[in-house]
Enzyme design. Structure first.
Site, mmCIF file in Angstrom:
data_model
loop_
_atom_site.group_PDB
_atom_site.id
_atom_site.type_symbol
_atom_site.label_atom_id
_atom_site.label_comp_id
_atom_site.label_asym_id
_atom_site.label_seq_id
_atom_site.Cartn_x
_atom_site.Cartn_y
_atom_site.Cartn_z
ATOM 1 N N ASP A 183 1.318 16.325 -5.236
ATOM 2 C CA ASP A 183 1.390 14.353 -5.666
ATOM 3 C C ASP A 183 1.549 13.928 -3.620
ATOM 4 O OD1 ASP A 183 1.666 12.057 -5.113
ATOM 5 O OD2 ASP A 183 2.677 11.884 -7.107
ATOM 6 N N HIS A 185 1.933 10.517 -2.473
ATOM 7 C CA HIS A 185 1.964 9.279 -2.520
ATOM 8 C C HIS A 185 1.802 8.360 -2.030
ATOM 9 C CE1 HIS A 185 6.562 8.429 -5.123
ATOM 10 N NE2 HIS A 185 5.448 9.201 -5.706
ATOM 11 N N GLU A 209 -3.106 14.905 -5.414
ATOM 12 C CA GLU A 209 -2.810 13.750 -5.763
ATOM 13 C C GLU A 209 -2.151 12.249 -4.918
ATOM 14 O OE1 GLU A 209 -0.205 13.005 -9.549
ATOM 15 O OE2 GLU A 209 0.725 10.622 -8.954
ATOM 16 N N GLU A 235 -2.605 5.642 -10.167
ATOM 17 C CA GLU A 235 -1.024 4.902 -10.594
ATOM 18 C C GLU A 235 -1.349 3.936 -10.345
ATOM 19 O OE1 GLU A 235 0.614 8.274 -8.848
ATOM 20 O OE2 GLU A 235 2.462 6.869 -8.321
ATOM 21 N N ASP A 257 -1.850 3.758 -15.147
ATOM 22 C CA ASP A 257 -0.721 3.877 -16.205
ATOM 23 C C ASP A 257 -0.415 3.039 -17.232
ATOM 24 O OD1 ASP A 257 2.172 3.293 -16.579
ATOM 25 O OD2 ASP A 257 2.281 4.385 -14.757
ATOM 26 N N HIS A 284 -1.369 8.735 -15.629
ATOM 27 C CA HIS A 284 0.216 8.613 -15.038
ATOM 28 C C HIS A 284 1.655 8.194 -15.890
ATOM 29 C CE1 HIS A 284 2.982 6.394 -12.053
ATOM 30 N NE2 HIS A 284 3.700 7.800 -11.396
HETATM 31 MG MG MG Z 1 1.928 9.530 -7.924
#
Ligand code: MG
Length: 381
Positions: A183, A185, A209, A235, A257, A284
């Site tokens: 991930d 971010h 991700e 997400e 999510d 998520h």
């Molecule tokens: Mg994430």
């Protein structure tokens, strides 16, 4: 049966729970929260309650439509998360009122158990390798890790190599029969991602991700064309219209999510829409037990599920965790990296109302960190 009352509970470590009471039917639970903006979402729920009080809780689709569109302004994390928690609680009530789990109302289960992954933290390669070994010992067959700390728009070869070194260390522990997801971010720019992703190809991540921020999700096709690594995102997208913009990019996995993207009703639709693009679903869920139960209900009923995120022991949960708010925490027992089908009515969990009330007396003011680069400028966290 009519909706009588909506009550929100701000509970540690960083969550918001919602309880919907009915006049002569069951009680439903939801988790309407955006991490770091819990009180704002609670206010949105309180405003939506004006419409909901006195309504039939079983008209979920009708209420979703009115709450999503009837206020004229729509979408975004706050409104969509408030709606998500309400939607979860209404599905909980619907299932409990006829004594079946939610996935049965979605057409029944298409799998007997759901594969889950566990987070491993830390930026030091030795640290992530040690943590990966612990997860393997616990039976997990997949882990997810952060790819990097803060990065410059175009960072050095050493920074790019450090990302590869961390992933290499974890792959070595996992061997070829388990999976690692990475991930970012949104910490990379598109050009930095084009530099870093090829270095990860030899370690065959299950997916990478959010390599870039959601604002440029529609440009992710540039990365898809540049690497065979499956790209995951979603997400920070909030409804089927947000996802419609990214599905044609060739993204491999979407991660709506259940507490941000309009709840069970909407994520079910997003998953189906993704299936038409041959895109897999990996909901998520770094959140609490009600969000996880909602995720699992959709996961159980969705043919294109890849894997489910869950937050037990995640670095955000210091002090209190996923199982603290359940009467029977064994519903989330993980065996060989899978969680068994939830068979209880509604969301399939029993929320410990006394524990929730006690924790709400403590509350929280969780905020994410604000990161800076070495020149003092803002960096993606
Ligand atoms: Mg994430």
């Amino acid at each position: 049966m009519k909706i009588d009352r909506l009550t929100t509970y701000l509970v540690p470590p960083r969550w918001l729970f919602l309880r919907i009471d009915t006049d002569d039917g069951p009680t439903g639970w939801g988790e309407p929260v955006v991490e770091g903006r819990a009180a704002t979402v609670a206010t949105a729920v309180e405003e939506m309650a004006d419409y909901l009080i006195g309504q039939d809780p079983l008209r979920i689709e009708e209420h979703w439509n009115v709450l999503a569109k009837g206020g004229f302004y729509r979408g975004g994390p706050i409104l969509s998360s408030a709606l998500a928690g309400i939607d979860q609680a209404l599905w909980d009530i619907a299932g409990k009122s006829i004594g079946v789990p939610v996935h049965q109302m979605l057409g029944g289960h298409v799998r007997d158990r759901v594969r889950v992954y566990s987070w491993i933290g830390g930026d030091d390669p030795r640290e992530v390798a040690v943590e990966a070994a612990i997860k393997v010992e616990q039976g997990f067959t997949a882990v997810k890790m952060n790819g990097s700390g803060p990065l410059r728009v175009i960072d050095t070869p050493a920074q790019a190599a450090a990302v590869a070194e961390r992933v290499a260390a974890v792959r070595e522990v996992l061997g070829p029969d388990r999976d690692v997801a990475v991930d970012f971010h949104g910490r990379m720019s598109l050009p930095m991602a084009r530099r870093v992703l090829p270095l990860l190809e030899e370690f065959a991540p299950m997916f990478v991700e959010e390599p870039v921020v959601p604002e440029v999700s529609e440009l992710v096709g540039q990365l898809v064309a540049a690497t065979p690594i499956p790209i995951a995102l979603g997400e920070r997208l909030y409804n089927r219209w947000d996802f419609r913009r990214v599905l044609p990019t060739g993204v491999a996995v979407i991660q709506p999510d259940l507490s941000h993207a309009g709840g069970i009703s909407e994520v079910r639709k997003i998953a189906t829409m993704a299936e038409a693009y041959d895109v897999a679903l990996a909901p998520h869920c770094p959140l609490g037990p009600i969000a996880l139960a909602s995720s699992l209900q959709v996961a159980l009923a969705s043919p294109n599920l890849l894997i489910q995120e869950q937050s037990l022991g995640i670095h955000y949960n210091a002090g209190s965790d996923l199982l603290d708010y359940l009467v029977d925490a064994s519903v989330f027992d993980y065996t060989d990296g899978f969680v068994a089908r939830l068979t209880g009515p509604g969301l399939g969990i029993e929320v410990d109302a006394a524990a929730v009330e006690k924790a709400a007396a403590v509350g929280h003011r969780w905020r994410n960190q604000v990161w800076r680069r070495d020149d003092g400028s803002f960096a993606e966290w």
